[in-house]
Design a protein around this motif. Structure first.
Motif, PDB file in Angstrom:
ATOM      1  N   PHE A 280       0.844  -1.192   0.000  1.00 38.85           N
ATOM      2  CA  PHE A 280       0.000   0.000   0.000  1.00 38.85           C
ATOM      3  C   PHE A 280       0.881   1.245   0.000  1.00 38.85           C
ATOM      4  CE2 PHE A 280      -2.590  -3.368   1.661  1.00 38.85           C
ATOM      5  CZ  PHE A 280      -3.855  -3.128   1.131  1.00 38.85           C
ATOM      6  N   THR A 281       0.387   2.288  -0.670  1.00 32.11           N
ATOM      7  CA  THR A 281       1.137   3.548  -0.761  1.00 32.11           C
ATOM      8  C   THR A 281       0.969   4.325   0.549  1.00 32.11           C
ATOM      9  OG1 THR A 281      -0.777   4.621  -1.809  1.00 32.11           O
ATOM     10  CG2 THR A 281       0.898   3.678  -3.266  1.00 32.11           C
TER      11      THR A 281
ATOM     12  N   GLN B  82       1.945   9.326  -5.011  1.00 36.46           N
ATOM     13  CA  GLN B  82       1.669   7.885  -5.048  1.00 36.46           C
ATOM     14  C   GLN B  82       2.639   7.230  -6.025  1.00 36.46           C
ATOM     15  OE1 GLN B  82      -2.376   7.569  -6.281  1.00 36.46           O
ATOM     16  NE2 GLN B  82      -3.208   7.546  -4.203  1.00 36.46           N
TER      17      GLN B  82
ATOM     18  N   LYS C 179       3.617   7.231  -0.546  1.00 33.54           N
ATOM     19  CA  LYS C 179       2.935   8.444  -1.009  1.00 33.54           C
ATOM     20  C   LYS C 179       3.649   9.696  -0.516  1.00 33.54           C
ATOM     21  CE  LYS C 179      -0.406   8.916   2.784  1.00 33.54           C
ATOM     22  NZ  LYS C 179      -1.782   9.369   3.083  1.00 33.54           N
TER      23      LYS C 179
ATOM     24  N   MET D 213      -3.511   3.739  -1.568  1.00 35.07           N
ATOM     25  CA  MET D 213      -4.069   2.818  -2.555  1.00 35.07           C
ATOM     26  C   MET D 213      -3.260   1.525  -2.588  1.00 35.07           C
ATOM     27  SD  MET D 213      -3.005   4.414  -6.296  1.00 35.07           S
ATOM     28  CE  MET D 213      -4.058   3.209  -7.109  1.00 35.07           C
TER      29      MET D 213
END
Length: 390
Positions: A197-198, A242, A366, A375
């Motif tokens: 996940f970012t 991201q 991110k 995300m």
């Protein structure tokens, strides 16, 4: 093709599969695996063996049937043998001009055809032979010399992330750095993939922020010459910072040098009004005490001006991959983006940078931005090939 040639072809193809994937041919090759092997052969030899042919060869060897035979051309057999012998890269035109006799196939065939040597009886009387106490040290010396000059096969690591439990990852040499348990526990939520996940963070030494990449998946490397690649599925960044990609590190505290390449999003243009874009970015850092990164590459892939542009980006990012190649100080960066699996790689840039990386990592982040949403990033494949320094 006679019986001996069929056996030689079977042995050769099995050797090619094992060299590429690191395990023997036991099952049928999928389309994805066949495409990957086809690309690998072309990358290493400069010559083409179609993925459908590879898939058929594997099926023929795994499930042989009397009514169906495979008869690859001598040119194909030579290409497979060139892959095994790590022959210099060539082209069909060059091979036709200089090696029309297909030497690598016949070299491989000849090696299989050599009978085992039988022991010869020494006709010399015992009194003329070396004494046993001289023979034994001589034999040991020869064995020691052979051991010394023997160069082991380069290391190869392949992971398709079909299993992402802690023990399997650890057995394959992975470890997690800066664990965020909430998101790390979701790594297997998409079957057949590793999900990162970012999350907030970066290895950039930004004033007021400690460098950190949460859930950074790392493994050790101990060689100066190698190539490594990572493949993503359906990763389409859509907010500033991201990104996901590959990173090489001298240490895990980010105090030393690092170099990375990532797929990211950008919509900041210094006051100019422009549509957002998805781009490839490569940066190098000299580590602690250096707040300014060196941007090696900034290559826009897609401009997101309207819904049609976005559909185009989503379609072409169904399958995305990075490859890093390192030979001493020299780096080469490549990428692949396509709606279909295992599309060919294209060069982004080359660069010289004095770094001795001890770790290679797969990351998603991110930056130090709270407002950007988190995300998921689906990782489907990783590869590391240690190569001889040229």
């Amino acid at each position: 093709m006679d019986e001996f040639d069929r056996r030689a072809f079977a042995a050769l193809f099995r050797a090619v599969v094992e060299m590429c994937f690191g395990q023997p041919l036991r099952n049928l090759l999928s389309e994805s695996e066949s495409r990957h092997l086809s690309n690998e052969i072309e990358e290493r030899t400069g010559l083409v063996v179609g993925w459908r042919s590879i898939k058929n060869y594997a099926a023929f060897l795994v499930n042989p049937t009397p009514d169906k035979q495979e008869n690859p051309s001598v040119a194909t057999l030579d290409t497979l043998a060139r892959y095994i012998f790590r022959a210099p890269v060539t082209t069909e035109a060059e091979r036709k001009k200089n090696e029309e006799h297909f030497p690598y196939w016949f070299r491989y065939r000849e090696q299989l055809n050599q009978p085992n040597r039988t022991e010869q009886i020494d006709p010399i009387p015992n009194r003329n032979r070396l004494s046993g106490w001289l023979v034994i040290p001589l034999i040991l010396g020869v064995i020691g010399l052979l051991w010394f000059v023997h160069e082991p096969e380069p290391e190869q690591v392949i992971d398709d992330f079909r299993k992402t439990d802690e023990s399997t990852l650890a057995q394959k040499g992975w470890f997690i750095h800066s664990r965020n348990a909430t998101y790390w526990n979701r790594r297997g939520e998409k079957p057949g993939y590793l999900t990162l996940f970012t999350l907030k963070g970066d290895n950039w030494h930004k004033t007021g922020e400690a460098p950190q990449i949460q859930n950074l998946l790392l493994r050790k490397i101990q060689d100066d010459c190698f190539r490594t690649e990572v493949h993503f599925k359906d990763f389409v960044p859509n907010a500033n910072w991201q990104q996901a990609g590959l990173v090489l590190l001298e240490d895990t505290s980010f105090a030393g040098k690092s170099i990375r390449i990532s797929l990211s999003y950008n919509d900041f243009f210094g006051g100019y009004i422009k549509p957002g874009e998805i781009l490839i970015q490569a940066v190098a850092s000299y580590g602690k005490g250096y707040t300014n990164l060196e941007e090696i590459a900034h290559q826009p892939l897609f401009t997101l001006g309207n819904s049609s542009d976005r559909r185009l980006a989503v379609n072409n990012l169904k399958n995305f991959a990075f490859r890093m190649e390192k030979q001493g100080r020299k780096f080469r960066f490549l990428y692949s983006a396509s709606p279909v699996d295992d599309f060919s790689f294209k060069e982004v840039t080359t660069y010289e940078f004095g770094i001795t990386p001890k770790y290679v990592g797969i990351f998603a982040l991110k930056g130090f931005v709270d407002s950007t949403i988190v995300m998921p990033v689906s990782v489907r494949f990783f590869r590391l090939d240690v190569e001889r320094c040229k």
